[in-house]
Design a protein around this motif. Structure first.
Motif, PDB file in Angstrom:
ATOM      1  N   MET A 147      37.182  61.027  49.183  1.00  0.00           N
ATOM      2  CA  MET A 147      36.145  60.093  48.748  1.00  0.00           C
ATOM      3  C   MET A 147      36.768  58.728  48.442  1.00  0.00           C
ATOM      4  O   MET A 147      37.856  58.665  47.885  1.00  0.00           O
ATOM      5  CB  MET A 147      35.447  60.608  47.486  1.00  0.00           C
ATOM      6  CG  MET A 147      34.772  61.956  47.618  1.00  0.00           C
ATOM      7  SD  MET A 147      33.278  61.950  48.619  1.00  0.00           S
ATOM      8  CE  MET A 147      32.098  61.259  47.483  1.00  0.00           C
ATOM      9  N   GLN A 148      36.033  57.672  48.802  1.00  0.00           N
ATOM     10  CA  GLN A 148      36.465  56.310  48.503  1.00  0.00           C
ATOM     11  C   GLN A 148      35.369  55.612  47.701  1.00  0.00           C
ATOM     12  O   GLN A 148      34.182  55.792  47.994  1.00  0.00           O
ATOM     13  CB  GLN A 148      36.681  55.518  49.789  1.00  0.00           C
ATOM     14  CG  GLN A 148      37.818  56.006  50.633  1.00  0.00           C
ATOM     15  CD  GLN A 148      37.936  55.160  51.899  1.00  0.00           C
ATOM     16  OE1 GLN A 148      37.305  54.117  52.040  1.00  0.00           O
ATOM     17  NE2 GLN A 148      38.750  55.620  52.821  1.00  0.00           N
ATOM     18  N   PRO A 149      35.770  54.796  46.726  1.00  0.00           N
ATOM     19  CA  PRO A 149      34.759  54.021  46.007  1.00  0.00           C
ATOM     20  C   PRO A 149      34.095  53.018  46.958  1.00  0.00           C
ATOM     21  O   PRO A 149      34.731  52.502  47.869  1.00  0.00           O
ATOM     22  CB  PRO A 149      35.556  53.280  44.931  1.00  0.00           C
ATOM     23  CG  PRO A 149      36.866  53.978  44.843  1.00  0.00           C
ATOM     24  CD  PRO A 149      37.106  54.599  46.180  1.00  0.00           C
ATOM     25  N   ILE A 150      32.811  52.774  46.743  1.00  0.00           N
ATOM     26  CA  ILE A 150      32.070  51.812  47.564  1.00  0.00           C
ATOM     27  C   ILE A 150      32.255  50.420  46.965  1.00  0.00           C
ATOM     28  O   ILE A 150      31.863  50.170  45.828  1.00  0.00           O
ATOM     29  CB  ILE A 150      30.572  52.162  47.621  1.00  0.00           C
ATOM     30  CG1 ILE A 150      30.368  53.488  48.343  1.00  0.00           C
ATOM     31  CG2 ILE A 150      29.779  51.046  48.302  1.00  0.00           C
ATOM     32  CD1 ILE A 150      28.931  53.980  48.346  1.00  0.00           C
ATOM     33  N   ALA A 151      32.827  49.544  47.767  1.00  0.00           N
ATOM     34  CA  ALA A 151      32.964  48.140  47.374  1.00  0.00           C
ATOM     35  C   ALA A 151      31.718  47.387  47.837  1.00  0.00           C
ATOM     36  O   ALA A 151      31.016  47.832  48.756  1.00  0.00           O
ATOM     37  CB  ALA A 151      34.208  47.538  48.013  1.00  0.00           C
ATOM     38  N   ALA A 152      31.463  46.252  47.231  1.00  0.00           N
ATOM     39  CA  ALA A 152      30.314  45.429  47.628  1.00  0.00           C
ATOM     40  C   ALA A 152      30.443  44.939  49.065  1.00  0.00           C
ATOM     41  O   ALA A 152      29.450  44.552  49.679  1.00  0.00           O
ATOM     42  CB  ALA A 152      30.168  44.250  46.678  1.00  0.00           C
ATOM     43  N   THR A 153      31.625  44.990  49.632  1.00  0.00           N
ATOM     44  CA  THR A 153      31.868  44.507  50.994  1.00  0.00           C
ATOM     45  C   THR A 153      31.835  45.615  52.044  1.00  0.00           C
ATOM     46  O   THR A 153      32.125  45.365  53.214  1.00  0.00           O
ATOM     47  CB  THR A 153      33.244  43.817  51.066  1.00  0.00           C
ATOM     48  OG1 THR A 153      34.244  44.750  50.640  1.00  0.00           O
ATOM     49  CG2 THR A 153      33.272  42.568  50.195  1.00  0.00           C
ATOM     50  N   LEU A 154      31.456  46.835  51.656  1.00  0.00           N
ATOM     51  CA  LEU A 154      31.437  47.950  52.608  1.00  0.00           C
ATOM     52  C   LEU A 154      30.108  48.014  53.353  1.00  0.00           C
ATOM     53  O   LEU A 154      29.041  48.053  52.740  1.00  0.00           O
ATOM     54  CB  LEU A 154      31.698  49.278  51.893  1.00  0.00           C
ATOM     55  CG  LEU A 154      31.710  50.517  52.777  1.00  0.00           C
ATOM     56  CD1 LEU A 154      32.850  50.477  53.795  1.00  0.00           C
ATOM     57  CD2 LEU A 154      31.826  51.781  51.917  1.00  0.00           C
TER      58      LEU A 154
END
Length: 175
Positions: free
Chosen positions: A74-81
């Motif tokens: 799992m990866q955190p969702i960045a505002a740029t994804l």
């Protein structure tokens, strides 16, 4: 104990809602407005028929921290994804950094649907233009209103399932 298979069927009388079966326990889920389809195409609103392995996932670190409690990478969702949805683009059906020049889905959503979002292996390798992109296993809207073709469950269901899921878990969409 880990979950090997999740079976998804359309709910009788409502093709955009489904029943998700995990080892005999049934959970409601949302499907695409086109119901389950064997001929998935980009933008058709259908949920693809078949065996879809969980590949990886994303989560909102500020909303769904329990998403870390899983054997799925799992990866955190960045505002740029973002996720590219243009069949002719070189990054079709892949994550992209936004702003992006082609049409894309924003993963950092205000409606919380992707607070926990698992990527299913639909049309990833090989990627075929127009066969559909971004088939996810994510959180449902209230009332299980239709997705764009994904499988979506209540946040409580996702919290219950995540610790038992892994990259060997298959979401089997059947008729």
């Amino acid at each position: 104990m880990g979950v090997k298979t999740i079976v998804v069927r359309a709910r009788p009388g409502n093709r955009s809602q489904g029943l998700l079966n995990v080892a005999g326990t049934i959970f409601p889920c949302a499907l695409g407005p086109g119901g389950i389809t064997a001929r998935k195409r980009e933008g058709d609103g259908g949920t693809p028929l078949g065996r879809l392995r969980i590949v990886s996932g994303y989560f909102r670190n500020d909303h769904f921290v329990t998403a870390r409690q899983t054997r799925v990478p799992m990866q955190p969702i960045a505002a740029t994804l973002g996720w590219c949805e243009v069949p002719d683009d070189r990054n079709y059906n892949r994550p992209v950094r936004i702003p992006y020049c082609a049409s894309h889905e924003t993963m950092h959503r205000l409606d919380n649907l992707y607070d926990a979002c698992l990527v299913l292996d639909w049309n990833l390798k090989p990627r075929l233009r127009g066969r559909g992109s971004a088939i996810f296993f994510h959180l449902a809207r209230p009332g299980f209103t239709p997705t764009q073709g994904c499988v979506a469950v209540a946040a409580a269901t996702m919290r219950r399932l995540l610790p038992r899921l892994s990259t060997s878990t298959v979401v089997k969409v059947v008729r």
